[in-house]
Design a protein around this motif. Structure first.
Motif, PDB file in Angstrom:
ATOM      1  N   ASP A  82     -13.688 -21.765 -45.539  1.00 45.74           N
ATOM      2  CA  ASP A  82     -12.388 -21.910 -46.189  1.00 45.74           C
ATOM      3  C   ASP A  82     -11.416 -20.784 -45.851  1.00 45.74           C
ATOM      4  O   ASP A  82     -10.241 -20.855 -46.195  1.00 45.74           O
ATOM      5  CB  ASP A  82     -12.543 -22.051 -47.703  1.00 45.74           C
ATOM      6  N   LYS A  83     -11.850 -19.766 -45.159  1.00 44.27           N
ATOM      7  CA  LYS A  83     -10.975 -18.648 -44.767  1.00 44.27           C
ATOM      8  C   LYS A  83     -10.545 -18.742 -43.304  1.00 44.27           C
ATOM      9  O   LYS A  83      -9.648 -18.038 -42.865  1.00 44.27           O
ATOM     10  CB  LYS A  83     -11.691 -17.308 -44.970  1.00 44.27           C
ATOM     11  N   PHE A  84     -11.202 -19.617 -42.540  1.00 42.23           N
ATOM     12  CA  PHE A  84     -10.961 -19.667 -41.102  1.00 42.23           C
ATOM     13  C   PHE A  84      -9.531 -20.081 -40.754  1.00 42.23           C
ATOM     14  O   PHE A  84      -8.931 -19.544 -39.832  1.00 42.23           O
ATOM     15  CB  PHE A  84     -11.952 -20.623 -40.424  1.00 42.23           C
ATOM     16  N   GLY A  85      -8.964 -21.030 -41.494  1.00 44.82           N
ATOM     17  CA  GLY A  85      -7.613 -21.522 -41.199  1.00 44.82           C
ATOM     18  C   GLY A  85      -6.563 -20.431 -41.200  1.00 44.82           C
ATOM     19  O   GLY A  85      -5.665 -20.421 -40.358  1.00 44.82           O
ATOM     20  N   ALA A  86      -6.682 -19.496 -42.118  1.00 47.20           N
ATOM     21  CA  ALA A  86      -5.706 -18.399 -42.179  1.00 47.20           C
ATOM     22  C   ALA A  86      -5.815 -17.523 -40.934  1.00 47.20           C
ATOM     23  O   ALA A  86      -4.797 -17.062 -40.394  1.00 47.20           O
ATOM     24  CB  ALA A  86      -5.928 -17.555 -43.436  1.00 47.20           C
ATOM     25  N   TRP A  87      -7.048 -17.282 -40.463  1.00 48.33           N
ATOM     26  CA  TRP A  87      -7.214 -16.475 -39.246  1.00 48.33           C
ATOM     27  C   TRP A  87      -6.674 -17.235 -38.038  1.00 48.33           C
ATOM     28  O   TRP A  87      -6.046 -16.655 -37.163  1.00 48.33           O
ATOM     29  CB  TRP A  87      -8.685 -16.105 -39.057  1.00 48.33           C
ATOM     30  N   GLU A  88      -6.877 -18.538 -38.025  1.00 39.55           N
ATOM     31  CA  GLU A  88      -6.342 -19.368 -36.941  1.00 39.55           C
ATOM     32  C   GLU A  88      -4.816 -19.301 -36.929  1.00 39.55           C
ATOM     33  O   GLU A  88      -4.199 -19.170 -35.864  1.00 39.55           O
ATOM     34  CB  GLU A  88      -6.824 -20.803 -37.109  1.00 39.55           C
ATOM     35  N   GLU A  89      -4.192 -19.376 -38.105  1.00 39.32           N
ATOM     36  CA  GLU A  89      -2.738 -19.274 -38.197  1.00 39.32           C
ATOM     37  C   GLU A  89      -2.234 -17.933 -37.696  1.00 39.32           C
ATOM     38  O   GLU A  89      -1.128 -17.832 -37.166  1.00 39.32           O
ATOM     39  CB  GLU A  89      -2.278 -19.497 -39.634  1.00 39.32           C
ATOM     40  N   ALA A  90      -3.052 -16.893 -37.839  1.00 41.04           N
ATOM     41  CA  ALA A  90      -2.702 -15.553 -37.356  1.00 41.04           C
ATOM     42  C   ALA A  90      -3.080 -15.377 -35.878  1.00 41.04           C
ATOM     43  O   ALA A  90      -3.122 -14.252 -35.379  1.00 41.04           O
ATOM     44  CB  ALA A  90      -3.404 -14.498 -38.201  1.00 41.04           C
ATOM     45  N   LYS A  91      -3.341 -16.485 -35.204  1.00 40.47           N
ATOM     46  CA  LYS A  91      -3.696 -16.502 -33.782  1.00 40.47           C
ATOM     47  C   LYS A  91      -4.948 -15.679 -33.492  1.00 40.47           C
ATOM     48  O   LYS A  91      -5.071 -15.057 -32.440  1.00 40.47           O
ATOM     49  CB  LYS A  91      -2.524 -16.059 -32.916  1.00 40.47           C
ATOM     50  N   PHE A  92      -5.865 -15.657 -34.462  1.00 47.26           N
ATOM     51  CA  PHE A  92      -7.156 -14.984 -34.320  1.00 47.26           C
ATOM     52  C   PHE A  92      -7.025 -13.498 -33.988  1.00 47.26           C
ATOM     53  O   PHE A  92      -7.857 -12.926 -33.302  1.00 47.26           O
ATOM     54  CB  PHE A  92      -8.033 -15.676 -33.270  1.00 47.26           C
ATOM     55  N   ALA A  93      -5.958 -12.875 -34.476  1.00 48.62           N
ATOM     56  CA  ALA A  93      -5.732 -11.452 -34.191  1.00 48.62           C
ATOM     57  C   ALA A  93      -6.992 -10.648 -34.513  1.00 48.62           C
ATOM     58  O   ALA A  93      -7.639 -10.892 -35.535  1.00 48.62           O
ATOM     59  CB  ALA A  93      -4.549 -10.946 -35.009  1.00 48.62           C
ATOM     60  N   PRO A  94      -7.370  -9.772 -33.610  1.00 41.35           N
ATOM     61  CA  PRO A  94      -6.711  -9.250 -32.410  1.00 41.35           C
ATOM     62  C   PRO A  94      -7.140  -9.927 -31.106  1.00 41.35           C
ATOM     63  O   PRO A  94      -7.242  -9.278 -30.056  1.00 41.35           O
ATOM     64  CB  PRO A  94      -7.148  -7.798 -32.421  1.00 41.35           C
ATOM     65  N   GLU A  95      -7.388 -11.231 -31.141  1.00 36.83           N
ATOM     66  CA  GLU A  95      -7.879 -11.953 -29.970  1.00 36.83           C
ATOM     67  C   GLU A  95      -7.030 -11.733 -28.714  1.00 36.83           C
ATOM     68  O   GLU A  95      -7.568 -11.396 -27.653  1.00 36.83           O
ATOM     69  CB  GLU A  95      -7.964 -13.448 -30.267  1.00 36.83           C
ATOM     70  N   GLU A  96      -5.745 -11.931 -28.819  1.00 42.70           N
ATOM     71  CA  GLU A  96      -4.885 -11.843 -27.631  1.00 42.70           C
ATOM     72  C   GLU A  96      -4.986 -10.473 -26.964  1.00 42.70           C
ATOM     73  O   GLU A  96      -5.151 -10.378 -25.746  1.00 42.70           O
ATOM     74  CB  GLU A  96      -3.433 -12.150 -27.996  1.00 42.70           C
ATOM     75  N   ALA A  97      -4.929  -9.419 -27.753  1.00 46.83           N
ATOM     76  CA  ALA A  97      -5.019  -8.062 -27.198  1.00 46.83           C
ATOM     77  C   ALA A  97      -6.379  -7.831 -26.541  1.00 46.83           C
ATOM     78  O   ALA A  97      -6.461  -7.251 -25.453  1.00 46.83           O
ATOM     79  CB  ALA A  97      -4.779  -7.033 -28.296  1.00 46.83           C
ATOM     80  N   PHE A  98      -7.440  -8.301 -27.189  1.00 47.78           N
ATOM     81  CA  PHE A  98      -8.782  -8.118 -26.637  1.00 47.78           C
ATOM     82  C   PHE A  98      -8.944  -8.880 -25.325  1.00 47.78           C
ATOM     83  O   PHE A  98      -9.454  -8.341 -24.339  1.00 47.78           O
ATOM     84  CB  PHE A  98      -9.844  -8.565 -27.650  1.00 47.78           C
ATOM     85  N   LEU A  99      -8.507 -10.124 -25.296  1.00 48.85           N
ATOM     86  CA  LEU A  99      -8.647 -10.920 -24.075  1.00 48.85           C
ATOM     87  C   LEU A  99      -7.839 -10.333 -22.926  1.00 48.85           C
ATOM     88  O   LEU A  99      -8.280 -10.355 -21.771  1.00 48.85           O
ATOM     89  CB  LEU A  99      -8.250 -12.371 -24.339  1.00 48.85           C
ATOM     90  N   GLU A 100      -6.664  -9.801 -23.218  1.00 52.09           N
ATOM     91  CA  GLU A 100      -5.868  -9.149 -22.175  1.00 52.09           C
ATOM     92  C   GLU A 100      -6.593  -7.918 -21.626  1.00 52.09           C
ATOM     93  O   GLU A 100      -6.556  -7.658 -20.423  1.00 52.09           O
ATOM     94  CB  GLU A 100      -4.476  -8.788 -22.691  1.00 52.09           C
ATOM     95  N   LYS A 101      -7.241  -7.164 -22.506  1.00 55.64           N
ATOM     96  CA  LYS A 101      -8.032  -6.008 -22.051  1.00 55.64           C
ATOM     97  C   LYS A 101      -9.157  -6.467 -21.134  1.00 55.64           C
ATOM     98  O   LYS A 101      -9.415  -5.845 -20.097  1.00 55.64           O
ATOM     99  CB  LYS A 101      -8.607  -5.239 -23.244  1.00 55.64           C
ATOM    100  N   LEU A 102      -9.841  -7.537 -21.518  1.00 56.31           N
ATOM    101  CA  LEU A 102     -10.919  -8.050 -20.669  1.00 56.31           C
ATOM    102  C   LEU A 102     -10.397  -8.479 -19.301  1.00 56.31           C
ATOM    103  O   LEU A 102     -10.991  -8.149 -18.268  1.00 56.31           O
ATOM    104  CB  LEU A 102     -11.621  -9.241 -21.336  1.00 56.31           C
ATOM    105  N   LYS A 103      -9.293  -9.217 -19.297  1.00 51.99           N
ATOM    106  CA  LYS A 103      -8.735  -9.719 -18.042  1.00 51.99           C
ATOM    107  C   LYS A 103      -8.316  -8.599 -17.098  1.00 51.99           C
ATOM    108  O   LYS A 103      -8.295  -8.787 -15.874  1.00 51.99           O
ATOM    109  CB  LYS A 103      -7.541 -10.640 -18.322  1.00 51.99           C
ATOM    110  N   ALA A 104      -8.000  -7.438 -17.636  1.00 52.45           N
ATOM    111  CA  ALA A 104      -7.562  -6.303 -16.817  1.00 52.45           C
ATOM    112  C   ALA A 104      -8.734  -5.511 -16.229  1.00 52.45           C
ATOM    113  O   ALA A 104      -8.521  -4.629 -15.397  1.00 52.45           O
ATOM    114  CB  ALA A 104      -6.689  -5.369 -17.658  1.00 52.45           C
ATOM    115  N   ILE A 105      -9.946  -5.824 -16.626  1.00 49.81           N
ATOM    116  CA  ILE A 105     -11.120  -5.084 -16.155  1.00 49.81           C
ATOM    117  C   ILE A 105     -11.588  -5.643 -14.822  1.00 49.81           C
ATOM    118  O   ILE A 105     -11.836  -6.846 -14.689  1.00 49.81           O
ATOM    119  CB  ILE A 105     -12.265  -5.159 -17.189  1.00 49.81           C
ATOM    120  N   ASP A 106     -11.735  -4.763 -13.829  1.00 54.87           N
ATOM    121  CA  ASP A 106     -12.238  -5.155 -12.514  1.00 54.87           C
ATOM    122  C   ASP A 106     -13.685  -5.623 -12.663  1.00 54.87           C
ATOM    123  O   ASP A 106     -14.520  -4.921 -13.234  1.00 54.87           O
ATOM    124  CB  ASP A 106     -12.160  -3.968 -11.549  1.00 54.87           C
ATOM    125  N   GLY A 107     -13.959  -6.842 -12.196  1.00 51.50           N
ATOM    126  CA  GLY A 107     -15.307  -7.393 -12.282  1.00 51.50           C
ATOM    127  C   GLY A 107     -15.497  -8.388 -13.413  1.00 51.50           C
ATOM    128  O   GLY A 107     -16.516  -9.063 -13.480  1.00 51.50           O
TER     129      GLY A 107
END
Length: 145
Positions: free
Chosen positions: A106-131
């Motif tokens: 019952d709490k998941f929807g609120a996190w989804e509305e917040a775009k799963f923060a800090p998901e975007e920042a974390f995924l960008e960090k991963l994408k910037a890693i060589d390998g």
């Protein structure tokens, strides 16, 4: 022992979880908000997975960097309302690095509305890693059997 105390006198320590209480006292009934997908398939937990592939090159430097990136956001993830747990999965055979954050259903929807923060920042960090390759996400339900 808990049953002998009675509900009015039962005090839970912060380290005591309902699951531990249920193991100690099989007569304890735990009320959970369950969602039914179809008859017989119910859940009370929804999880978000962040995953990628890492390289064994350079003494597994991309794996070390992925862990560092996770460490930088981990406190924020654990602060999300309703978080039940955060797990990290690493497979040395298929070179998977996964982070699974589980929340009360019952709490998941609120996190989804917040775009799963800090998901975007974390995924960008991963994408910037060589390998690091194949950066993906997935949402699924979890239910102990």
């Amino acid at each position: 022992m808990l049953a002998a105390l009675g509900p009015a006198r039962c005090v839970l320590r912060p380290s005591t979880t309902l699951a531990k209480l249920a193991v100690r006292n099989p007569n304890l009934t735990l009320a959970r908000a369950m969602t039914t997908i179809v008859e017989g398939v119910e859940f009370d937990t929804v999880a978000r997975e962040w995953r990628c592939k890492w390289s064994a090159d350079n003494d597994k430097a991309s794996l070390a960097a992925a862990q560092k990136a996770l460490n930088e956001v981990l406190a924020d993830v654990k602060k999300v309302d309703g978080v039940k747990g955060v797990q990290r999965v690493v497979c040395g055979g298929c070179l998977d690095f996964k982070v699974i954050t589980s929340l009360e259903g019952d709490k998941f929807g609120a996190w989804e509305e917040a775009k799963f923060a800090p998901e975007e920042a974390f995924l960008e960090k991963l994408k910037a890693i060589d390998g690091i390759t194949t950066v993906e996400t997935q949402t699924f339900t979890l239910m102990p059997m």
